[in-house]
Design an enzyme around this catalytic site. Structure first.
Site, PDB file in Angstrom:
ATOM      1  N   SER A 119       0.837  -1.194   0.000  1.00 48.94           N
ATOM      2  CA  SER A 119       0.000   0.000   0.000  1.00 48.94           C
ATOM      3  C   SER A 119       0.881   1.255   0.000  1.00 48.94           C
ATOM      4  O   SER A 119       1.698   1.431  -0.890  1.00 48.94           O
ATOM      5  CB  SER A 119      -0.957  -0.058   1.195  1.00 48.94           C
ATOM      6  OG  SER A 119      -2.004   0.863   1.061  1.00 48.94           O
ATOM      7  N   ASP A 259      -9.378  -5.582  -4.446  1.00 48.35           N
ATOM      8  CA  ASP A 259      -8.485  -4.619  -3.793  1.00 48.35           C
ATOM      9  C   ASP A 259      -8.981  -3.187  -3.959  1.00 48.35           C
ATOM     10  O   ASP A 259      -9.462  -2.799  -5.028  1.00 48.35           O
ATOM     11  CB  ASP A 259      -7.090  -4.743  -4.421  1.00 48.35           C
ATOM     12  CG  ASP A 259      -5.965  -4.352  -3.490  1.00 48.35           C
ATOM     13  OD1 ASP A 259      -6.127  -3.382  -2.719  1.00 48.35           O
ATOM     14  OD2 ASP A 259      -4.912  -5.009  -3.542  1.00 48.35           O
ATOM     15  N   HIS A 286      -7.348  -6.090  -0.163  1.00 47.49           N
ATOM     16  CA  HIS A 286      -6.138  -5.264  -0.021  1.00 47.49           C
ATOM     17  C   HIS A 286      -5.020  -5.965   0.738  1.00 47.49           C
ATOM     18  O   HIS A 286      -3.941  -5.416   0.879  1.00 47.49           O
ATOM     19  CB  HIS A 286      -6.508  -3.958   0.688  1.00 47.49           C
ATOM     20  CG  HIS A 286      -5.486  -2.870   0.579  1.00 47.49           C
ATOM     21  ND1 HIS A 286      -4.986  -2.418  -0.620  1.00 47.49           N
ATOM     22  CD2 HIS A 286      -4.879  -2.119   1.537  1.00 47.49           C
ATOM     23  CE1 HIS A 286      -4.127  -1.440  -0.412  1.00 47.49           C
ATOM     24  NE2 HIS A 286      -4.032  -1.251   0.894  1.00 47.49           N
TER      25      HIS A 286
END
Length: 324
Positions: A119, A259, A286
């Site tokens: 991320s 995601d 995610h």
């Protein structure tokens, strides 16, 4: 599904001093042995910003392949120095790049390392890579957007698929500036249940990161905003798209089918980085490193093994000149 066996214990823990405080790190495995065997140590960059490393601890199982794995908490969260009263201008990409450089130097792996960023950690890892550091051997970008405008566009599309009553709650509180209310938090959870982590209950290491983040969300609130889909912080215009051609190492891009880092937000990595590989995990959102842990770990291990081999298929010499 998450592996039930215990997470690997740290081999070494410590702190690195910087002008703004101390950065905590942990190492699983042995850096010297890893490098002597020709395995560039893996440095894991967590997300947020400001979401501590704990939720990524299962990646330490890669040390079972003989590769040392380094986790750390970025400044402002976890076991590192917290600065809740700092001027908001402190929290920049440059601050965290400098912190990473100091850590690599302190551990003696500046000239020989790989990086996995998840991320926001992948955004930071890409910023590291576009500077073409001589010691970077390979890059794994997990659930990472190439720009925040692309992220926001994709997330807005996902948000429109939420139940209408949930959208109305989110819209009302964002317009009123009351995003700290329990009602807003509950509505946001409906999005997270679909696109952040599709497992209940959260594994303990994930719950730990969330608890620490709730206790001190300073960095996240400054750089992102009140939520994943209301990006009004200093990262709102961030993009690395026009610099991706500068990346000169092998790159593996990973994301979950559901995601919040949508297909359009990761597409520039494959388009502009020569030879970049893309893998999508069909049963994940995610956090495929949690949701499809074994498949995720196998993909990363295989990729990193190739990074230990030069373009001619010959093992590169270890830093000590030994045979790998």
């Amino acid at each position: 599904m998450p592996t039930t066996r215990p997470l690997p214990p740290a081999t070494t823990e410590g702190w690195v001093e910087s002008p703004h405080g101390r950065t905590w790190y942990r190492i699983t495995g042995d850096l010297d042995v890893s490098r002597a065997r020709g395995h560039a140590p893996l440095v894991v960059l967590h997300g947020g910003p400001g979401f501590p490393h704990d939720y990524l601890l299962n990646i330490a199982r890669l040390a079972e392949t003989g590769r040392a794995v380094v986790h750390y908490d970025q400044l402002g969260c976890g076991r590192s120095t917290h600065l809740p009263d700092a001027d908001p201008s402190l929290w920049t990409v440059g601050l965290f790049l400098d912190e990473l450089d100091v850590l690599l130097a302190r551990l003696g792996i500046t000239e020989d390392h790989t990086v996995l960023g998840q991320s926001w950690g992948g955004m930071l890892a890409t910023e590291h890579a576009v500077r073409r550091p001589a010691g970077l051997r390979g890059l794994v970008l997990a659930d990472t957007p190439a720009s925040m405008p692309l992220w926001s566009s994709g997330v807005a599309r996902l948000r429109r698929a939420l139940p209408r009553e949930v959208q109305e709650v989110l819209d009302r509180h964002e317009a009123a500036g009351t995003t700290g209310s329990p009602e807003y938090t509950e509505a946001a959870q409906a999005f997270y249940d679909r696109h952040l982590l599709r497992i209940e209950p959260y594994p303990p290491e994930v719950a730990s990161s969330f608890a620490q983040w709730v206790e001190d969300p300073t960095v996240y609130r400054t750089m992102v905003g009140p939520s994943e889909f209301d990006v009004i912080g200093t990262l709102r215009d961030w993009s690395v798209v026009d610099r991706l051609a500068s990346v000169g190492v092998p790159v593996l891009v990973l994301r979950g089918e559901q995601d919040e880092a949508t297909a359009e937000s990761v597409a520039p990595f494959a388009e502009f980085i020569a030879g970049a590989q893309l893998r999508v995990f069909p049963e994940s959102s995610h956090m495929p490193h949690i949701e499809q842990e074994a498949a995720f770990r196998d993909a990363v291990a295989a990729f990193l093994a190739k990074c230990d081999v030069d373009g001619k298929g010959v093992k590169r010499p270890s830093p000590r000149g030994e045979e790998s």
